[in-house]
Write a protein that holds these residues in place. Structure first.
Motif, short mmCIF file in Angstrom:
data_model
loop_
_atom_site.label_atom_id
_atom_site.label_comp_id
_atom_site.label_asym_id
_atom_site.label_seq_id
_atom_site.Cartn_x
_atom_site.Cartn_y
_atom_site.Cartn_z
N GLU A 68 29.21 -51.52 -2.77
CA GLU A 68 29.20 -50.13 -2.30
C GLU A 68 29.19 -49.16 -3.48
N ALA A 69 29.97 -49.45 -4.50
CA ALA A 69 30.00 -48.58 -5.69
C ALA A 69 28.64 -48.57 -6.38
N GLU A 70 28.01 -49.72 -6.45
CA GLU A 70 26.68 -49.80 -7.08
C GLU A 70 25.65 -49.01 -6.25
N ARG A 71 25.80 -49.08 -4.92
CA ARG A 71 24.87 -48.39 -4.02
C ARG A 71 25.01 -46.88 -4.10
N THR A 72 26.26 -46.39 -4.10
CA THR A 72 26.46 -44.94 -4.04
C THR A 72 26.62 -44.28 -5.40
N GLY A 73 27.24 -44.98 -6.35
CA GLY A 73 27.55 -44.37 -7.64
C GLY A 73 28.66 -43.34 -7.56
N ASP A 74 29.27 -43.19 -6.39
CA ASP A 74 30.33 -42.22 -6.17
C ASP A 74 31.57 -42.60 -6.99
N ALA A 75 32.20 -41.62 -7.62
CA ALA A 75 33.34 -41.88 -8.49
C ALA A 75 34.49 -42.55 -7.74
N ASP A 76 34.74 -42.14 -6.50
CA ASP A 76 35.81 -42.77 -5.71
C ASP A 76 35.47 -44.23 -5.40
N ASP A 77 34.20 -44.49 -5.08
CA ASP A 77 33.78 -45.87 -4.81
C ASP A 77 33.88 -46.73 -6.06
#
Length: 125
Positions: free
Chosen positions: A62-71
Motif C-alpha cells: 500500500e505504501a508503494e502504491r500510494t507514496g503517502d507519508a502515513d502509509d
C-alpha cells in the motif's frame, strides 16, 4: 576521508516479493480472518508471525502504491514489528537473517519483502 562501503543489495525487489501475491482486497480480507485467530489466547508464535508478515507485506504494498507519508510510516512500523518478533524468536525464512547489516543500511521494508517472497509460494495458492 572515511572509507565508503557500498550497501549490499537487497535480496528481493518489490516486484520479486509481490508479483504473485493476492490482490490487496483479497489479502486484507484474509488478514481480518487471521487477526481473529491471532487474537485468541491459544494462537501460536507461528500464527502470530504469519499475521505480522502478511500485515507488513500488505502495508508495504500500500505504501508503494500510494507514496503517502502515513502509509510509508505504517509500513515501516509493521516491518519493525515483524523484525522484532523474528529477533525474539530467532526466526528467518530468507538468506539474510534479522541482524544482517543490509536491513540497517537499506531499510527494514526489504526484510519484509525477503520474508514474504520466501514464505508465500508455500502458503498461498
Amino acid at each position: 576521508m572515511p572509507e565508503l562501503h557500498p550497501s549490499p543489495p537487497l535480496p528481493f525487489t518489490f516486484r520479486d516479493a509481490y508479483s504473485r501475491s493476492p490482490r490487496l482486497l483479497t489479502e486484507a480480507l484474509a488478514l481480518g480472518r487471521l487477526q481473529t485467530l491471532v487474537g485468541d489466547a491459544t494462537s501460536t508464535d507461528s500464527q502470530q508471525r504469519e499475521y505480522l508478515l502478511r500485515y507488513a507485506a500488505l502495508t508495504d504494498r500500500e505504501a508503494e502504491r500510494t507514496g503517502d507519508a502515513d502509509d510509508v510510516a505504517e509500513a515501516a512500523r509493521a516491518a519493525n514489528a515483524l523484525l522484532d518478533h523474528d529477533r525474539r524468536h530467532n526466526v528467518t525464512a530468507g538468506l539474510c537473517g534479522q541482524a544482517h547489516p543490509v536491513w540497517a543500511a537499506r531499510g527494514v521494508r526489504g526484510y519484509v519483502r525477503q520474508e514474504y517472497a520466501t514464505w508465500h509460494p508455500d502458503h498461498l495458492h
